[in-house]
Motif scaffolding. Structure first.
Motif, PDB file in Angstrom:
ATOM      1  N   LEU A  17       0.787  -1.274  -0.008  1.00  0.00           N
ATOM      2  CA  LEU A  17      -0.141   0.043  -0.045  1.00  0.00           C
ATOM      3  C   LEU A  17       0.876   1.197   0.073  1.00  0.00           C
ATOM      4  O   LEU A  17       0.555   2.137  -0.602  1.00  0.00           O
ATOM      5  N   ALA A  18       2.005   1.292   0.734  1.00  0.00           N
ATOM      6  CA  ALA A  18       2.882   2.397   0.906  1.00  0.00           C
ATOM      7  C   ALA A  18       3.525   2.446  -0.527  1.00  0.00           C
ATOM      8  O   ALA A  18       3.610   3.738  -1.139  1.00  0.00           O
ATOM      9  N   ALA A  19       3.956   1.412  -1.257  1.00  0.00           N
ATOM     10  CA  ALA A  19       4.585   1.561  -2.582  1.00  0.00           C
ATOM     11  C   ALA A  19       3.479   2.137  -3.426  1.00  0.00           C
ATOM     12  O   ALA A  19       3.761   2.984  -4.529  1.00  0.00           O
ATOM     13  N   LEU A  20       2.416   1.679  -3.543  1.00  0.00           N
ATOM     14  CA  LEU A  20       1.081   2.076  -4.466  1.00  0.00           C
ATOM     15  C   LEU A  20       0.879   3.737  -4.246  1.00  0.00           C
ATOM     16  O   LEU A  20       0.773   4.413  -5.002  1.00  0.00           O
ATOM     17  N   ASN A  21       0.866   3.943  -2.892  1.00  0.00           N
ATOM     18  CA  ASN A  21       0.677   5.502  -2.444  1.00  0.00           C
ATOM     19  C   ASN A  21       1.758   6.256  -2.992  1.00  0.00           C
ATOM     20  O   ASN A  21       1.550   7.504  -3.719  1.00  0.00           O
ATOM     21  N   ARG A  22       3.086   5.952  -3.163  1.00  0.00           N
ATOM     22  CA  ARG A  22       4.224   6.466  -3.817  1.00  0.00           C
ATOM     23  C   ARG A  22       3.747   6.615  -5.187  1.00  0.00           C
ATOM     24  O   ARG A  22       4.294   7.772  -5.781  1.00  0.00           O
ATOM     25  N   GLU A  23       3.522   5.566  -5.882  1.00  0.00           N
ATOM     26  CA  GLU A  23       3.206   5.721  -7.106  1.00  0.00           C
ATOM     27  C   GLU A  23       2.089   6.548  -7.713  1.00  0.00           C
ATOM     28  O   GLU A  23       2.286   7.264  -8.701  1.00  0.00           O
ATOM     29  N   ILE A  24       1.076   6.526  -6.875  1.00  0.00           N
ATOM     30  CA  ILE A  24      -0.090   7.376  -7.314  1.00  0.00           C
ATOM     31  C   ILE A  24       0.252   8.797  -6.986  1.00  0.00           C
ATOM     32  O   ILE A  24      -0.121   9.943  -7.897  1.00  0.00           O
ATOM     33  N   SER A  25       0.926   9.235  -6.030  1.00  0.00           N
ATOM     34  CA  SER A  25       1.475  10.380  -5.662  1.00  0.00           C
ATOM     35  C   SER A  25       2.386  10.935  -6.609  1.00  0.00           C
ATOM     36  O   SER A  25       2.411  12.303  -7.152  1.00  0.00           O
ATOM     37  N   ALA A  26       3.497  10.158  -7.394  1.00  0.00           N
ATOM     38  CA  ALA A  26       4.084  10.630  -8.561  1.00  0.00           C
ATOM     39  C   ALA A  26       3.392  10.852  -9.795  1.00  0.00           C
ATOM     40  O   ALA A  26       3.750  11.697 -10.340  1.00  0.00           O
ATOM     41  N   LEU A  27       2.272  10.028  -9.828  1.00  0.00           N
ATOM     42  CA  LEU A  27       1.503  10.282 -11.176  1.00  0.00           C
ATOM     43  C   LEU A  27       0.678  11.388 -11.260  1.00  0.00           C
ATOM     44  O   LEU A  27       0.769  12.470 -11.890  1.00  0.00           O
TER      45      LEU A  27
END
Length: 83
Positions: A17-27
């Motif tokens: 979930l943390a990794a997915l959040n980082r990816e969403i934030s970058a997007l």
């Protein structure tokens, strides 16, 4: 908990979930379309986190906001994450 096509549970960990959040934030920061970016994330991640990213991509492509897409996942995500 997220279920694979074979019906076996595939958990999404806090690290996922943390990794997915980082990816969403970058997007979001990059200005890229969320749904296409989530599809790429899904392919890169695989497993439970990849399936979650794919479902979020489908939901956002259908016109839901990210908040609505996350809420639509129901009990497959921890309540604190959905909040």
């Amino acid at each position: 908990m997220i279920f694979s096509s074979g019906g076996q549970p595939q958990r999404v960990t806090l690290d996922d979930l943390a990794a997915l959040n980082r990816e969403i934030s970058a997007l979001v920061r990059s200005g890229l379309p969320l749904e296409s970016g989530l599809r790429e994330v899904a392919a890169d991640f695989g497993g439970g986190a990849g399936r979650l990213a794919a479902r979020l991509a489908e939901e956002t492509a259908a016109g839901k906001t990210l908040t609505e897409a996350v809420a639509a996942q129901g009990d497959s995500l921890p309540p604190v994450y959905r909040a």
